[in-house]
Design a protein around this motif. Structure first.
Motif, PDB file in Angstrom:
ATOM      1  N   MET A  22       0.822  -1.212   0.000  1.00  0.00           N
ATOM      2  CA  MET A  22       0.000   0.000   0.000  1.00  0.00           C
ATOM      3  C   MET A  22       0.853   1.257   0.000  1.00  0.00           C
ATOM      4  O   MET A  22       0.539   2.247  -0.660  1.00  0.00           O
ATOM      5  CB  MET A  22      -0.918  -0.023   1.200  1.00  0.00           C
ATOM      6  CG  MET A  22      -2.345  -0.159   0.774  1.00  0.00           C
ATOM      7  SD  MET A  22      -3.448  -0.283   2.125  1.00  0.00           S
ATOM      8  CE  MET A  22      -2.590  -1.290   3.246  1.00  0.00           C
ATOM      9  N   LEU A  59       3.658   1.548  -1.347  1.00  0.00           N
ATOM     10  CA  LEU A  59       4.148   1.681  -2.720  1.00  0.00           C
ATOM     11  C   LEU A  59       3.097   2.368  -3.593  1.00  0.00           C
ATOM     12  O   LEU A  59       3.392   3.326  -4.307  1.00  0.00           O
ATOM     13  CB  LEU A  59       4.478   0.308  -3.289  1.00  0.00           C
ATOM     14  CG  LEU A  59       4.956   0.353  -4.738  1.00  0.00           C
ATOM     15  CD1 LEU A  59       6.456   0.524  -4.779  1.00  0.00           C
ATOM     16  CD2 LEU A  59       4.553  -0.879  -5.511  1.00  0.00           C
ATOM     17  N   ALA A  60       1.850   1.872  -3.507  1.00  0.00           N
ATOM     18  CA  ALA A  60       0.782   2.478  -4.306  1.00  0.00           C
ATOM     19  C   ALA A  60       0.674   3.962  -3.971  1.00  0.00           C
ATOM     20  O   ALA A  60       0.552   4.814  -4.858  1.00  0.00           O
ATOM     21  CB  ALA A  60      -0.538   1.770  -4.039  1.00  0.00           C
ATOM     22  N   TYR A  64       1.307   7.116  -6.642  1.00  0.00           N
ATOM     23  CA  TYR A  64       0.258   8.079  -6.980  1.00  0.00           C
ATOM     24  C   TYR A  64       0.588   9.478  -6.483  1.00  0.00           C
ATOM     25  O   TYR A  64       0.244  10.467  -7.112  1.00  0.00           O
ATOM     26  CB  TYR A  64      -1.085   7.601  -6.434  1.00  0.00           C
ATOM     27  CG  TYR A  64      -1.652   6.449  -7.219  1.00  0.00           C
ATOM     28  CD1 TYR A  64      -1.557   6.436  -8.609  1.00  0.00           C
ATOM     29  CD2 TYR A  64      -2.270   5.381  -6.595  1.00  0.00           C
ATOM     30  CE1 TYR A  64      -2.074   5.371  -9.340  1.00  0.00           C
ATOM     31  CE2 TYR A  64      -2.793   4.329  -7.321  1.00  0.00           C
ATOM     32  CZ  TYR A  64      -2.689   4.327  -8.694  1.00  0.00           C
ATOM     33  OH  TYR A  64      -3.199   3.290  -9.425  1.00  0.00           O
ATOM     34  N   VAL A  73      -2.815  -7.720   0.145  1.00  0.00           N
ATOM     35  CA  VAL A  73      -3.165  -6.303   0.094  1.00  0.00           C
ATOM     36  C   VAL A  73      -3.731  -5.949  -1.278  1.00  0.00           C
ATOM     37  O   VAL A  73      -4.659  -5.138  -1.397  1.00  0.00           O
ATOM     38  CB  VAL A  73      -1.964  -5.419   0.486  1.00  0.00           C
ATOM     39  CG1 VAL A  73      -0.958  -5.280  -0.618  1.00  0.00           C
ATOM     40  CG2 VAL A  73      -2.450  -4.053   0.913  1.00  0.00           C
ATOM     41  N   LEU A  98      -7.382  -4.249  -1.906  1.00  0.00           N
ATOM     42  CA  LEU A  98      -7.621  -3.035  -2.684  1.00  0.00           C
ATOM     43  C   LEU A  98      -8.651  -3.305  -3.787  1.00  0.00           C
ATOM     44  O   LEU A  98      -9.525  -2.478  -4.062  1.00  0.00           O
ATOM     45  CB  LEU A  98      -6.314  -2.508  -3.277  1.00  0.00           C
ATOM     46  CG  LEU A  98      -5.279  -2.038  -2.242  1.00  0.00           C
ATOM     47  CD1 LEU A  98      -4.013  -1.548  -2.912  1.00  0.00           C
ATOM     48  CD2 LEU A  98      -5.852  -0.943  -1.353  1.00  0.00           C
ATOM     49  N   LEU A 107      -0.618  -0.685 -12.276  1.00  0.00           N
ATOM     50  CA  LEU A 107      -0.125  -0.868 -10.905  1.00  0.00           C
ATOM     51  C   LEU A 107      -0.666  -2.175 -10.326  1.00  0.00           C
ATOM     52  O   LEU A 107       0.034  -2.890  -9.612  1.00  0.00           O
ATOM     53  CB  LEU A 107      -0.539   0.316 -10.024  1.00  0.00           C
ATOM     54  CG  LEU A 107      -0.071   0.208  -8.573  1.00  0.00           C
ATOM     55  CD1 LEU A 107       1.433   0.364  -8.465  1.00  0.00           C
ATOM     56  CD2 LEU A 107      -0.757   1.230  -7.689  1.00  0.00           C
TER      57      LEU A 107
END
Lengths: 224, 326, 540
Positions: free
Chosen positions: A44, A46-47, A51, C217, C221, C243
């Motif tokens: 997370m 990383l995401a 962004y 994870v 998401l 992604l």
């Protein structure tokens, strides 16, 4: 080692030969579990970083709408809870049943305060229409950037939500420990569950230490 | 049942390159497969167990052998890596003189647009011997543009432009497939690429019932959406002039630069405030939802066509609004 | 030993009776058998889906099922096989049963967590099964966004949750194994005396522990995007579907090594036992497992060569992918060298080992094909890739799994399987497998895209060959199922060590007592020292 199978007690399960071996195994197990947790939150983070890099301004604007004082207060609450957790573990090492129970309860209360404050914050988001979905609206941003603002709040809710879930699990573990500590299960000789639960609690605390600056603090001035 | 082929047709400049790499890979693989199968078979027969109590001498290993069978395969793989990478780089870089075409994928069809204005569905006509560059996007999910005879493939993503190019070397009709699973009728998202002799292609182009070129329909759209109210041909408008924009590097408000390519123009139409040009106010409204991906492509093509020529004076139109000249 | 003696002696199977004694067991051996039953169910379920797929593909038109159904079939085939069969297959059954025994432990470090892992797999399996029965899911096992988040109208959430829960099973199993190998080894069992199966299972566990949380994870998401309308992968809100692919493959590429590393461990055991020689280059084979586990995490981007990933990212991922080839090649060469001057038996497990080495060689070599950038652009998302990964997963993992199952069957049940039938089925599987999947390499290079319900008629000949092979393969898989069950009652009684193997698991009775060893073992020899089990030396 090389001893034969023996009667099982919580302090020495039948698969282990010595208490030390059991304690080592439990501690190692918890550390490995925490590594999996790092990978879990790592995905997370990383995401979020990807962004944030792609939409620096929108993220700055969206992030500056978060209440930094509440976030900071919650950080203090969690740090204090880690401190009381350490004192509980210390109490266990010394075999002081009353001390363990007292500090575990304090930790539990602080954890509860954190979750309460978090719930208050989320409720605010609901009222401000900052929850991603069809009703989402972020004042001060043109319509085509609403999506990117939603992206920020998507990550905000995913990250704080999963952190809060870990807190809730932690609260459950604490309650169990308190119950058992009152019964006198733990002593200086057998305190591994208190010890490894402490590791878990500190870990959840550390995750927040990363979440707070990432979500609340970075580039705040840009958002003004 | 159809005929049995072992290799697909070679119909582009890339195809023989990929096939040559295949031959190399096959030679290496067949060599190792035969060597390993052969060794196992030979050992299994030669050293078969002859009595139940048999105990062979233990051998623990040999460093020389280990080094040899690590280093030699590694050397071979590096040849494969370099070879594969060089083809990949060729595939990624279209020649400068390539013919431009646009592709929009949607569940479950390919829409292909020529600069001259011809629109095709699930069919694409291209001239022989001329490099063709496709700029592609999707209206919904991820698709993938795949022409086996050309040995090329590229995913087509929503919200993004991707490109692919090829140079046909053989006239004929070749399969076009969607290679990325895209829903119920994924296997129906197929079509044909028609490679025609250049003259034949010219005839086909002029024979079609196109309503003006892609750029000219872009221009109509530009005026229809009243873009020209603000974007003037000179610097007199409230918004930056688009003449000569394409391919330039643009200074952004708040620092930073961006190259004005297809992706930037697309973003500026759909998310105008994401990257505002330095010295201008962020006043442009979004056209998200007002224009389709195909409309965006037309507008992009129109703006590209403005870039090709020098900026002349704007001439007043009957409505009194200066319009950019082509 | 006579039958009556076996029944009188107390062992893990007769130590207690009743459903409850199984469902609440903490014995790793019983949990291993619970896993065996579970994954066998999912194997045949996934196999049934595969059968329908192959029958549908006999003709170019879609005549057996509709496109929607076909898409659900290949998705559910992938989900059942990958998450509920291949990933738990060797570690959770053979690993669970034998890892503690091989290191001389009475059980895993955390028997309760071990049982919990099985319940999690069952719960995850039931969730996914519910999704399949309720209407199925059609996203492909890869769940690519935005199709899975915004377009599919099928049971994505239940399936994803099932995989999420099963993921925890995998994590906890890995964690348990790592702690067990570190803390529970018998006296004298040093790291370099460990059987190679333990090394490879250990390396597998590291991947499970590090990789699976990222899948977890990613699924969360995905779930949040479908249920709570978060927009993390949604291109219309500035999210990036690529992604998702990065996160997904960060787990799912290493997951391939979760499937194949334990298989390699099994093969190391088999090759050694049936040629009565220590594995050639023990240290190299052991470290190759670790190297594969580490490198496996650095190559996920080779699934994205045509996904608009940057040119240079492609370059790096292709380069690193070739590094994985080296430890894999080292293993194959060392196994082959182990045969040299050995005393080679043609027992069924060895036939599977030969089959594994051959098929894994082909699967591995075609891996070099798809790692080459320019080549992969042509074959990615075609049957070439389908053939490649089936050579690794079916030709590799399932061959090794069956080999291991035959090898350890006498230890697990105290009975021998029927050798003649077993040899026959090994041969049938090998031939059927090649007939099924070899034509798919050709199909793929010809350009046949994967996940196609209808296809151009020129591909039919190869599809018919493939389906013919699949029917042979199916027979090959059903035969062992029958004779294994038969052998439980009628099989020849096996002694403690029917193969003259050296592992600690063979130094105790078959089936083993509840605490594995009547006397805790002390290790004084390296692994694979056959002079310890064969008294008289006779050089062949």
């Amino acid at each position: 080692m090389a001893s034969e199978a023996h009667a099982e007690t919580p302090a020495l399960r039948e698969q282990f030969d010595t208490e030390e071996q059991q304690k080592d195994a439990s501690t190692l197990g918890m550390w490995i579990f925490l590594i999996t947790e790092i990978m879990f939150f790592g995905g997370m983070f990383l995401a979020y970083i990807v962004y944030r890099g792609a939409n620096p301004l929108v993220f700055a604007v969206a992030s500056s709408s978060l209440n930094v004082y509440i976030g900071a207060a919650n950080t203090v609450v969690l740090l204090c809870s880690s401190f009381t957790m350490v004192l509980a573990v210390r109490g266990a090492q010394l075999g002081q049943r009353q001390t363990i129970v007292l500090f575990l309860i304090l930790t539990l209360i602080l954890g509860g305060v954190f979750l309460g404050v978090k719930a208050y914050e989320w409720n605010e988001k609901f009222q401000e229409h900052h929850v991603p979905g069809p009703a989402f609206h972020f004042e001060g941003l043109p319509p085509e950037l609403q999506g990117r603002a939603q992206l920020f709040f998507s990550l905000y809710f995913a990250m704080t939500g999963l952190h809060a879930l870990h807190m809730v699990i932690g609260v459950g573990i604490l309650s169990l420990l308190i119950w058992q500590a009152r019964k006198g299960t733990y002593s200086a000789a057998y305190m591994t569950p208190v010890d490894v639960s402490g590791l878990y609690w500190h870990f959840v605390d550390i995750i927040w230490i990363f979440l707070f600056p990432l979500l609340y603090l970075i580039d705040r001035h840009l958002g003004k | 049942m159809g005929e049995l082929r072992l290799l697909p047709e070679q119909a582009s400049t890339i195809a023989p390159e990929v096939d040559h790499l295949l031959y190399f890979l096959l030679v290496v693989s067949v060599f190792f497969t035969v060597a390993i199968f052969g060794a196992i078979f030979y050992f299994a027969v030669r050293y078969r167990r002859r009595s139940e109590q048999e105990l062979p001498n233990p051998v623990h290993g040999g460093l020389t052998l280990e080094i040899l069978w690590s280093v030699i395969p590694f050397g071979l793989t590096m040849v494969m890596f370099t070879w594969g990478a060089s083809i990949y780089f060729t595939e990624a870089r279209p020649p400068g003189d390539a013919l431009s075409l646009y592709v929009v994928g949607k569940q479950w069809m390919w829409k292909l647009e020529h600069l001259e204005g011809q629109r095709e569905i699930n069919e694409l006509h291209v001239p022989l011997g001329r490099a063709v560059k496709l700029t592609m996007t999707s209206e919904d999910v991820i698709h993938s543009f795949f022409i086996p005879a050309f040995r090329i493939k590229q995913d087509v993503l929503p919200g993004k432009y991707s490109t692919i190019w090829f140079k046909p070397t053989k006239p004929g009709r070749y399969h076009l497939f969607c290679a990325e699973y895209c829903g119920a009728r994924h296997s129906g998202m197929i079509g044909w690429i028609h490679v025609m002799e250049p003259q034949e292609y010219q005839n086909w182009l002029t024979g079609g019932a196109a309503e003006g070129t892609l750029a000219s329909s872009g221009e109509k759209l530009f005026e229809g959406l009243a873009c020209n109210n603000c974007h003037h041909a000179d610097s007199s408008g409230r918004c930056p002039t688009l003449v000569g924009l394409f391919g330039k590097t643009v200074q952004l408000a708040g620092g930073g630069m961006v190259k004005a390519d297809e992706a930037y123009i697309r973003e500026s139409i759909l998310q105008p405030q994401a990257k505002v040009v330095a010295g201008f106010q962020p006043i442009m409204p979004t056209f998200q939802g007002l224009v389709t991906e195909e409309d965006v492509l037309r507008l992009v093509e129109y703006i590209k066509s403005l870039g090709a020529k020098a900026a002349p004076e704007g001439t007043p139109t009957p409505g009194g609004v200066p319009a950019p000249k082509r | 030993m006579i039958t009556a003696a076996v029944q009188e002696r107390e062992h893990y199977l007769n130590a207690s009776y009743g459903i409850k004694s199984w469902l609440l067991t903490k014995d790793h051996k019983r949990i291993g058998l619970l896993y065996l039953a579970t994954i066998t169910f999912f194997f045949f379920l996934g196999g049934a889906f595969a059968t329908l797929i192959r029958v549908e593909l006999l003709t170019p038109q879609g005549d057996l099922v509709s496109s929607e159904t076909y898409n659900k079939l290949f998705t559910m085939h992938g989900v059942a096989m990958v998450f509920f069969f291949l990933i738990p297959a060797i570690p959770a059954t053979l690993g669970n049963f034998f890892l503690p025994m091989m290191i001389g432990a009475r059980d895993l470090a955390f028997p309760r967590i071990n049982l919990l892992s099985w319940y999690l797999l069952v719960l995850g399996g039931l969730l996914s099964l519910y999704a399949m029965l309720a209407g199925g899911v059609d996203t492909g096992w890869t769940f690519y966004t935005p199709y899975s988040t915004s377009y599919s109208n099928t049971w994505v959430i239940a399936t994803a949750l099932g995989i999420f829960v099963a993921g925890f099973s995998s994590i906890l199993t890995g964690l348990n194994f790592i702690v067990t190998v570190h803390r529970m080894r018998a006296p004298g069992m040093t790291w370099f005396r460990l059987p190679l199966f333990v090394w490879s299972t250990y390396a597998t566990s590291v991947i499970q522990v590090l990789g699976t949380p990222v899948l977890a994870v990613t699924i969360i998401l995905l779930f949040c995007e479908r249920v709570f309308h978060l927009g993390i992968f949604d291109p219309t809100r500035g999210g990036d579907p690529v992604l998702f692919q990065h996160l997904f493959w960060f787990y799912s590429h290493p997951a391939v090594y979760i499937m194949v590393l334990p298989a390699m461990g099994v093969i190391s055991e088999l090759v050694s036992v049936y040629s009565r020689k220590p594995v050639f280059g023990y240290h190299f084979v052991a470290f190759a497992s670790v190297a594969i586990a580490v490198l496996g995490f650095l190559v996920w981007g080779h699934h994205l060569f045509v996904s608009t990933q940057s040119l240079y990212a492609g370059l790096v991922f292709s380069f690193l992918s070739y590094f994985v080839a080296i430890p894999s090649a080292i293993k194959v060469f060392n196994w082959t060298a182990t045969l040299y001057k050995g005393s080679i038996s043609y027992a069924t497990p060895m036939l599977y080992a030969f089959g594994f080495i051959g098929l894994f060689t082909i699967g591995g070599l075609t891996g070099l094909f798809v790692a080459a950038l320019g080549f992969d652009v042509h074959v990615t998302d075609t049957y070439f890739v389908v053939a490649h990964f089936h050579y690794i997963m079916v030709g590799g993992t399932i061959m090794a799994y069956l080999g291991g199952l035959h090898y350890w069957w006498p230890k697990m049940t105290g009975r021998m399987y029927p050798e003649g039938w077993a040899k026959l089925s090994a041969l049938v599987i090998f031939l059927g497998f090649n007939l099924t999947f070899f034509p798919q390499f050709v199909l793929g290079y010809l350009g046949m895209p994967r996940r196609y319900h209808v296809y151009p008629p020129e591909f039919q000949v190869l599809h018919v060959l493939s389906t013919a092979g699949a029917s042979v393969l199916a027979v090959g898989y059903v035969i062992p199922m029958i004779y294994f069950i038969w052998s439980l009652r009628y099989g020849k009684v096996a002694g403690a060590n029917p193969w003259n193997a050296t592992g600690l698991e063979w130094q105790t009775a078959s089936p083993p007592p509840a605490h594995n060893f009547d006397q805790s073992p002390v290790v004084t020899h390296e692994a694979y020292d056959y002079s310890t089990v064969l008294g008289e030396v006779e050089v062949g």
